[in-house]
Scaffold this motif. Structure first.
Motif, PDB file in Angstrom:
ATOM      1  N   ILE A   1       1.974  11.848   4.548  1.00 13.31           N
ATOM      2  CA  ILE A   1       0.695  11.141   4.607  1.00 13.31           C
ATOM      3  C   ILE A   1       0.914   9.667   4.920  1.00 13.31           C
ATOM      4  CG2 ILE A   1      -1.280  10.396   3.236  1.00 13.31           C
ATOM      5  CD1 ILE A   1      -1.478  13.252   4.148  1.00 13.31           C
ATOM      6  N   SER A   2       1.940   9.074   4.327  1.00 16.32           N
ATOM      7  CA  SER A   2       2.235   7.661   4.570  1.00 16.32           C
ATOM      8  C   SER A   2       2.589   7.417   6.032  1.00 16.32           C
ATOM      9  CB  SER A   2       3.383   7.217   3.659  1.00 16.32           C
ATOM     10  OG  SER A   2       3.774   5.897   3.949  1.00 16.32           O
TER      11      SER A   2
ATOM     12  N   LEU B   1       1.540   4.314  -2.884  1.00 19.30           N
ATOM     13  CA  LEU B   1       1.480   5.741  -2.575  1.00 19.30           C
ATOM     14  C   LEU B   1       2.738   6.453  -3.080  1.00 19.30           C
ATOM     15  CD1 LEU B   1       0.051   6.052   1.063  1.00 19.30           C
ATOM     16  CD2 LEU B   1      -1.067   6.677  -1.069  1.00 19.30           C
ATOM     17  N   TYR B   2       3.879   5.855  -2.808  1.00 16.96           N
ATOM     18  CA  TYR B   2       5.138   6.479  -3.235  1.00 16.96           C
ATOM     19  C   TYR B   2       5.262   6.494  -4.753  1.00 16.96           C
ATOM     20  CZ  TYR B   2       6.322   5.759   1.678  1.00 16.96           C
ATOM     21  OH  TYR B   2       6.328   5.766   3.054  1.00 16.96           O
TER      22      TYR B   2
ATOM     23  N   THR C   1       3.788  13.214   0.178  1.00 12.34           N
ATOM     24  CA  THR C   1       3.346  11.817   0.166  1.00 12.34           C
ATOM     25  C   THR C   1       3.944  11.050   1.331  1.00 12.34           C
ATOM     26  OG1 THR C   1       3.233  11.907  -2.257  1.00 12.34           O
ATOM     27  CG2 THR C   1       3.229   9.736  -1.239  1.00 12.34           C
TER      28      THR C   1
ATOM     29  N   ALA D   1       2.814   6.737  -6.881  1.00 13.19           N
ATOM     30  CA  ALA D   1       1.966   7.830  -7.360  1.00 13.19           C
ATOM     31  C   ALA D   1       2.656   9.175  -7.162  1.00 13.19           C
ATOM     32  CB  ALA D   1       0.626   7.813  -6.623  1.00 13.19           C
ATOM     33  N   GLY D   2       3.318   9.347  -6.021  1.00 14.10           N
ATOM     34  CA  GLY D   2       4.042  10.588  -5.790  1.00 14.10           C
ATOM     35  C   GLY D   2       5.224  10.760  -6.721  1.00 14.10           C
TER      36      GLY D   2
ATOM     37  N   PHE E   1       0.832  -1.204   0.000  1.00  8.03           N
ATOM     38  CA  PHE E   1       0.000   0.000   0.000  1.00  8.03           C
ATOM     39  C   PHE E   1       0.867   1.254   0.000  1.00  8.03           C
ATOM     40  CE2 PHE E   1      -1.909   3.316   2.688  1.00  8.03           C
ATOM     41  CZ  PHE E   1      -2.975   3.672   1.889  1.00  8.03           C
ATOM     42  N   HIS E   2       1.872   1.288   0.860  1.00 10.66           N
ATOM     43  CA  HIS E   2       2.750   2.459   0.923  1.00 10.66           C
ATOM     44  C   HIS E   2       3.593   2.564  -0.349  1.00 10.66           C
ATOM     45  CE1 HIS E   2       1.760   3.347   5.109  1.00 10.66           C
ATOM     46  NE2 HIS E   2       1.785   2.044   5.310  1.00 10.66           N
TER      47      HIS E   2
END
Length: 331
Positions: free
Chosen positions: A244-245, A203-204, A241, A206-207, A199-200
């Motif tokens: 938020i993570s 996220l990274y 990002t 996408a960033g 999941f993380h």
């Protein structure tokens, strides 16, 4: 002969305009209609939120001041004794310590590991879409499936982990993975990392993909090496990002329940217990719902204080960034 010109009512400015009162009334009706439509769409969600979230929260706060077994209405009022007991309970104090350990391990090991994989999979390598899918797949699995799966993998003697160690002649390293107080937290964190790092990582990714390629190319032209480009270009632009993570990781560690309950149920002898597991044990196993409510209020308070402090001191720049305030006058 003198001519007298009388004003023509039809040519008087504004004489052909419609009355203002009907137009204003029409605008008012449209605004009221729009407002009623918005309220009509929001009422079902508000009713569900109030019934399933807000009322149980308020009742939990109320029940925390009673000695209550969960049957009937709370009647034995004891004031703040549940909270006094809470911070004298070695099990709950151990839960706080284990929560801090999980948070520290997540920030030091899990998130950097996810970031390293995200940076690697952001490069132009063959099959990177397949790798992304494989690394993200564990997060899609439910906690129940993950718990059962790793319960079989780390089963004593017959589990896959012990068999692999035996194949390489490392039988002494195997054993009671979840049953040994010295290894249960490390093994549990390994399971958590496998479950949540994808999941993380996404996220990274996408960033990273939102960072303009021109900046990295400019740094490359200026002679910056890979580490310098990552340190001075990628990392600062990825900072929102990352923040938020970190926030999601900490909140998840505070509220961790289902995976721990399925894998270890808090054992052995409370050595893998979390606040949520302790709350469940007291509320649904020992029927001390008043004390369990106090634990839930403490969990909520810890999460709320952390969230407000994190927003105030860490996320402040991210929250103010998109907002433009017009000050002063123009020409």
């Amino acid at each position: 002969m003198t001519s007298t010109f009388l004003p023509d009512k039809r040519s008087t400015p504004g004489a052909d305009r419609p009355p203002q009162a009907p137009a204003a009334a029409g605008r008012t009706r449209r605004r009221v209609l729009h407002w009623l439509t918005a309220v009509g769409f929001q009422v079902p969600a508000l009713v569900l939120f109030g019934t399933l979230v807000l009322l149980p929260m308020l009742f939990a706060v109320y029940a925390a001041f009673f000695r209550w077994g969960g049957f009937g209405m709370p009647e034995d009022f004891i004031g703040g004794d549940n909270f006094t007991r809470l911070f004298q309970d070695p099990v709950f104090l151990g839960d706080l310590w284990r929560c801090l350990v999980l948070v520290a391990l997540s920030l030091v090991l899990q998130l950097p590991f996810a970031l390293a994989l995200a940076v690697a999979l952001n490069q132009r390598i063959r099959g990177r879409a397949v790798y992304r899918m494989l690394f993200f797949a564990p997060y899609i699995l439910s906690e129940a499936i993950t718990g059962v799966l790793f319960g079989m993998i780390f089963a004593p003697d017959d589990g896959l982990a012990d068999q692999l160690l035996g194949t390489f002649g490392l039988d002494g390293l195997g054993g009671q993975w979840f049953a040994d107080p010295d290894t249960v937290m490390a093994t549990l964190f390994l399971v958590m990392t496998w479950k949540y790092f994808g999941f993380h990582m996404m996220l990274y990714l996408a960033g990273l993909q939102s960072i303009p390629a021109e900046l990295t190319e400019a740094a490359l032209i200026d002679g910056a090496g890979p580490w310098q480009r990552f340190r001075h270009v990628t990392l600062p632009l990825l900072a929102p990002t990352l923040r938020i993570s970190v926030f999601l990781s900490v909140i998840g560690s505070i509220q961790l329940f289902d995976l721990v309950w399925i894998v270890t149920a808090g054992g052995p002898d409370h050595h893998s217990e979390t606040m949520a597991v302790t709350m469940f044990q007291y509320g649904f196993k020992r029927y001390q719902v008043g004390y369990a409510s106090a634990i839930s209020v403490a969990m909520f308070g810890i999460s709320l204080v952390f969230a407000l402090a994190y927003q105030r001191f860490v996320l402040r720049r991210d929250l103010e960034g998109p907002t433009t305030t017009m000050r002063g006058g123009g020409s």
